[in-house]
Write an enzyme that holds these catalytic residues in place. Structure first.
Site, short mmCIF file in Angstrom:
data_model
loop_
_atom_site.label_atom_id
_atom_site.label_comp_id
_atom_site.label_asym_id
_atom_site.label_seq_id
_atom_site.Cartn_x
_atom_site.Cartn_y
_atom_site.Cartn_z
N PRO A 1 -2.61 7.62 9.55
CA PRO A 1 -3.59 6.53 9.56
C PRO A 1 -3.70 5.83 8.21
CG PRO A 1 -4.68 8.67 9.79
CD PRO A 1 -3.22 8.92 9.92
N TYR A 2 -3.44 6.55 7.12
CA TYR A 2 -3.49 5.91 5.81
C TYR A 2 -2.40 4.84 5.69
CZ TYR A 2 -2.58 5.01 0.92
OH TYR A 2 -2.32 4.36 -0.28
N ILE A 3 -1.14 5.24 5.96
CA ILE A 3 -0.02 4.29 5.84
C ILE A 3 -0.22 3.12 6.81
CG2 ILE A 3 2.46 3.98 6.18
CD1 ILE A 3 2.82 6.92 5.30
N LYS B 1 -3.12 0.73 5.58
CA LYS B 1 -2.76 -0.01 4.36
C LYS B 1 -1.80 -1.13 4.72
CE LYS B 1 -3.61 0.45 0.52
NZ LYS B 1 -4.68 -0.19 -0.31
#
Length: 325
Positions: free
Chosen positions: A138-140, A143
């Site tokens: 979910p971070y990648i 972003k």
């Protein structure tokens, strides 16, 4: 010049405020807590209370500003997608909307080289490599979506740009203490012996590149930023840990094993609804477990970017800080 900064009390934000104040710029910083307000005020910025979803507070705070540096975001190797989406995507949309409502003319986001990460190793890529939204991270994914929003908002009278650093490091970084703790508690392990090429970006190079993007980018562009060299990952981590007075062990596992263990751990955490972060996640394996090399030629040619802090000088500064403590 008058500048608005989100994430001013964080690692990159503190450096950005200091660099802007050294240039005699007036800085307004968003602060979501009393502690954050105190920190940015001590750095010489004026604090505006609010968070990334408080579009009204940001619009008022941005009045008369020429540039917005959007630094705030949610960086973690684990968490619910909605939490990442709310901060990284909706927060960016709100910050963009506030900047346009306040008639700010330039918006620069601190993005991440990770925005182009999928499963494979990346070697000598440039900005033509497509953005990715991998389901495992979910971070990648968020972003990447946030960068899309920033680039899409570019128009006449509202220039937008994104800078993409990799492994931001330097004085005040939280990663080195975490590495030291991992070694001391026996939780540190190499992936593929750490024998792969990697790139990093000192925090001062990040801020300098972002300022250049505000000054010189034609708009609607993204730029990789680096320390100007490629380093072997194992040598990089070993050097950092030596500064802190610890030695990493030699235990290593193949990347495919690390990936499968991480997926298994994530499944256990979801099924049992455990709190806290698993000891290994696929985001972690992807961010630091394989080759990443890129060229920042575009930043050099369009912005006139060259690193203002070399790897050697940055490491020497870290060593002096650790020894003085």
């Amino acid at each position: 010049m008058k500048v608005f900064v989100t994430g001013g009390s964080g690692f990159v934000g503190r450096c950005m405020i200091q660099m802007l104040r050294d240039r005699q710029e007036e800085v307004i910083a968003l602060a979501r807590s009393e502690q954050a307000a105190k920190q940015v005020t001590q750095l010489g910025a004026k604090a505006v209370r609010g968070d990334l979803l408080d579009e009204q507070a940001m619009t008022l705070g941005m009045q008369g500003c020429d540039i917005v540096f959007h630094i705030a975001g949610f960086l973690s190797i684990w968490g619910k997608y909605q939490a990442f989406y709310e901060t990284n995507v909706i927060g960016t949309e709100c910050t963009l909307a506030a900047a346009q409502a306040a008639n700010v003319s330039c918006f620069v986001q601190i993005g991440a080289a990770a925005s182009v990460f999928d499963h494979q190793s990346l070697s000598e890529i440039d900005e033509s490599y497509p953005l990715q939204q991998p389901k495992f991270s979910p971070y990648i994914a968020t972003k990447s979506l946030a960068e899309q929003r920033v680039i899409a908002a570019n128009r006449p009278g509202f220039r937008t740009a994104v800078v993409r650093p990799s492994w931001i490091w330097g004085n005040g970084d939280h990663v080195l203490p975490q590495l030291v703790t991992a070694v001391k508690t026996g939780q540190f392990i190499w992936i593929d012996q750490g024998n792969y090429s990697y790139m990093t970006t000192h925090v001062m190079n990040v801020c300098y590149g972002a300022i250049l993007a505000a000054e010189r980018s034609p708009g609607g562009q993204a730029y990789f930023l680096s320390d100007g060299d490629v380093v072997q990952f194992r040598r990089w981590i070993t050097t950092l840990l030596q500064i802190a007075g610890v030695k990493p062990g030699s235990l290593s596992i193949p990347r495919w094993v690390a990936w499968n263990i991480a997926g298994f751990m994530e499944a256990i955490w979801r099924i049992t609804r455990r709190t806290g972060i698993p000891p290994i996640t696929r985001t972690m394996v992807r961010l630091i477990g394989q080759e990443l090399t890129f060229t920042d030629r575009k930043a050099q040619e369009e912005l006139g970017y060259t690193p203002i802090v070399t790897r050697d000088s940055g490491l020497a500064e870290l060593a002096d800080l650790y020894h003085s403590h």
